[in-house]
Motif scaffolding. Sequence first.
Motif, PDB file in Angstrom:
ATOM      1  N   PHE A   6     -17.774   7.257   5.552  1.00  0.00           N
ATOM      2  CA  PHE A   6     -16.513   6.681   5.101  1.00  0.00           C
ATOM      3  C   PHE A   6     -16.721   5.212   4.775  1.00  0.00           C
ATOM      4  N   ASN A   7     -16.341   4.813   3.579  1.00  0.00           N
ATOM      5  CA  ASN A   7     -16.403   3.406   3.211  1.00  0.00           C
ATOM      6  C   ASN A   7     -15.203   2.714   3.845  1.00  0.00           C
ATOM      7  N   ARG A   8     -15.452   1.712   4.664  1.00  0.00           N
ATOM      8  CA  ARG A   8     -14.389   1.044   5.420  1.00  0.00           C
ATOM      9  C   ARG A   8     -13.291   0.492   4.492  1.00  0.00           C
ATOM     10  N   GLY A   9     -13.670  -0.204   3.448  1.00  0.00           N
ATOM     11  CA  GLY A   9     -12.690  -0.792   2.532  1.00  0.00           C
ATOM     12  C   GLY A   9     -11.869   0.260   1.806  1.00  0.00           C
ATOM     13  N   THR A  10     -12.534   1.303   1.344  1.00  0.00           N
ATOM     14  CA  THR A  10     -11.830   2.382   0.651  1.00  0.00           C
ATOM     15  C   THR A  10     -10.858   3.081   1.579  1.00  0.00           C
ATOM     16  N   LEU A  11     -11.283   3.333   2.812  1.00  0.00           N
ATOM     17  CA  LEU A  11     -10.423   3.987   3.788  1.00  0.00           C
ATOM     18  C   LEU A  11      -9.211   3.107   4.120  1.00  0.00           C
ATOM     19  N   GLU A  12      -9.438   1.823   4.311  1.00  0.00           N
ATOM     20  CA  GLU A  12      -8.334   0.908   4.613  1.00  0.00           C
ATOM     21  C   GLU A  12      -7.344   0.844   3.450  1.00  0.00           C
ATOM     22  N   ASP A  13      -7.847   0.778   2.215  1.00  0.00           N
ATOM     23  CA  ASP A  13      -6.978   0.762   1.039  1.00  0.00           C
ATOM     24  C   ASP A  13      -6.176   2.057   0.931  1.00  0.00           C
ATOM     25  N   TYR A  14      -6.828   3.175   1.187  1.00  0.00           N
ATOM     26  CA  TYR A  14      -6.179   4.481   1.136  1.00  0.00           C
ATOM     27  C   TYR A  14      -5.043   4.553   2.164  1.00  0.00           C
ATOM     28  N   LEU A  15      -5.306   4.080   3.373  1.00  0.00           N
ATOM     29  CA  LEU A  15      -4.296   4.113   4.427  1.00  0.00           C
ATOM     30  C   LEU A  15      -3.122   3.186   4.108  1.00  0.00           C
ATOM     31  N   LYS A  16      -3.396   2.022   3.538  1.00  0.00           N
ATOM     32  CA  LYS A  16      -2.322   1.109   3.134  1.00  0.00           C
ATOM     33  C   LYS A  16      -1.448   1.757   2.068  1.00  0.00           C
ATOM     34  N   GLN A  17      -2.099   2.406   1.104  1.00  0.00           N
ATOM     35  CA  GLN A  17      -1.367   3.076   0.024  1.00  0.00           C
ATOM     36  C   GLN A  17      -0.485   4.193   0.592  1.00  0.00           C
ATOM     37  N   LYS A  18      -1.032   4.987   1.499  1.00  0.00           N
ATOM     38  CA  LYS A  18      -0.275   6.075   2.112  1.00  0.00           C
ATOM     39  C   LYS A  18       0.893   5.525   2.928  1.00  0.00           C
ATOM     40  N   THR A  19       0.656   4.436   3.634  1.00  0.00           N
ATOM     41  CA  THR A  19       1.711   3.830   4.438  1.00  0.00           C
ATOM     42  C   THR A  19       2.844   3.336   3.547  1.00  0.00           C
ATOM     43  N   MET A  20       2.499   2.662   2.467  1.00  0.00           N
ATOM     44  CA  MET A  20       3.514   2.161   1.542  1.00  0.00           C
ATOM     45  C   MET A  20       4.270   3.312   0.893  1.00  0.00           C
ATOM     46  N   SER A  21       3.578   4.382   0.571  1.00  0.00           N
ATOM     47  CA  SER A  21       4.206   5.563  -0.017  1.00  0.00           C
ATOM     48  C   SER A  21       5.210   6.167   0.965  1.00  0.00           C
ATOM     49  N   ASN A  22       4.845   6.255   2.231  1.00  0.00           N
ATOM     50  CA  ASN A  22       5.747   6.801   3.252  1.00  0.00           C
ATOM     51  C   ASN A  22       6.957   5.899   3.460  1.00  0.00           C
ATOM     52  N   ILE A  23       6.751   4.587   3.428  1.00  0.00           N
ATOM     53  CA  ILE A  23       7.864   3.649   3.575  1.00  0.00           C
ATOM     54  C   ILE A  23       8.837   3.824   2.414  1.00  0.00           C
ATOM     55  N   SER A  24       8.322   3.948   1.189  1.00  0.00           N
ATOM     56  CA  SER A  24       9.166   4.132   0.015  1.00  0.00           C
ATOM     57  C   SER A  24       9.966   5.428   0.121  1.00  0.00           C
ATOM     58  N   LYS A  25       9.328   6.500   0.575  1.00  0.00           N
ATOM     59  CA  LYS A  25      10.022   7.779   0.732  1.00  0.00           C
ATOM     60  C   LYS A  25      11.132   7.655   1.766  1.00  0.00           C
ATOM     61  N   ASN A  26      10.860   6.982   2.881  1.00  0.00           N
ATOM     62  CA  ASN A  26      11.865   6.810   3.926  1.00  0.00           C
ATOM     63  C   ASN A  26      13.041   5.982   3.440  1.00  0.00           C
ATOM     64  N   GLU A  27      12.764   4.941   2.657  1.00  0.00           N
ATOM     65  CA  GLU A  27      13.843   4.114   2.125  1.00  0.00           C
ATOM     66  C   GLU A  27      14.710   4.932   1.177  1.00  0.00           C
ATOM     67  N   THR A  28      14.098   5.773   0.359  1.00  0.00           N
ATOM     68  CA  THR A  28      14.834   6.620  -0.571  1.00  0.00           C
ATOM     69  C   THR A  28      15.718   7.599   0.191  1.00  0.00           C
ATOM     70  N   ILE A  29      15.200   8.182   1.249  1.00  0.00           N
ATOM     71  CA  ILE A  29      15.969   9.121   2.056  1.00  0.00           C
ATOM     72  C   ILE A  29      17.147   8.410   2.713  1.00  0.00           C
ATOM     73  N   GLN A  30      16.941   7.197   3.217  1.00  0.00           N
ATOM     74  CA  GLN A  30      18.019   6.451   3.856  1.00  0.00           C
ATOM     75  C   GLN A  30      19.068   6.049   2.846  1.00  0.00           C
ATOM     76  N   ASP A  31      18.668   5.760   1.594  1.00  0.00           N
ATOM     77  CA  ASP A  31      19.611   5.399   0.547  1.00  0.00           C
ATOM     78  C   ASP A  31      20.538   6.569   0.236  1.00  0.00           C
ATOM     79  N   VAL A  32      20.032   7.784   0.356  1.00  0.00           N
ATOM     80  CA  VAL A  32      20.808   8.973   0.042  1.00  0.00           C
ATOM     81  C   VAL A  32      21.854   9.243   1.111  1.00  0.00           C
ATOM     82  N   LYS A  33      21.543   8.874   2.378  1.00  0.00           N
ATOM     83  CA  LYS A  33      22.458   9.169   3.501  1.00  0.00           C
ATOM     84  C   LYS A  33      23.744   8.406   3.415  1.00  0.00           C
TER      85      LYS A  33
END
Length: 70
Positions: free
Chosen positions: A43-70
């Motif tokens: 596992f390339n450390r930098g690539t893995l860290e970037d991937y995890l940041k991207q996934k985290t931001m994607s999850n945050i965006s999804k959660n914000e969208t769900i909260q906006d709908v409520k």
Amino acid sequence: MEMKDFMTTDQVAKMLNLNYYTVIKYAKENRLPAVKIGRKWIFNRGTLEDYLKQKTMSNISKNETIQDVK
């Protein structure tokens, strides 16, 4: 690149608090960015860290969208 730029399956498992075999499964399924060299996953450390940041931001965006709908 230096060897410190790469992580073993054990190191990734500890970092993510996952089982060793779960990390291998995720690598095989392309759920984690990795390269198989011989019998080992690398596992390339930098690539893995970037991937995890991207996934985290994607999850945050999804959660914000769900909260906006409520």
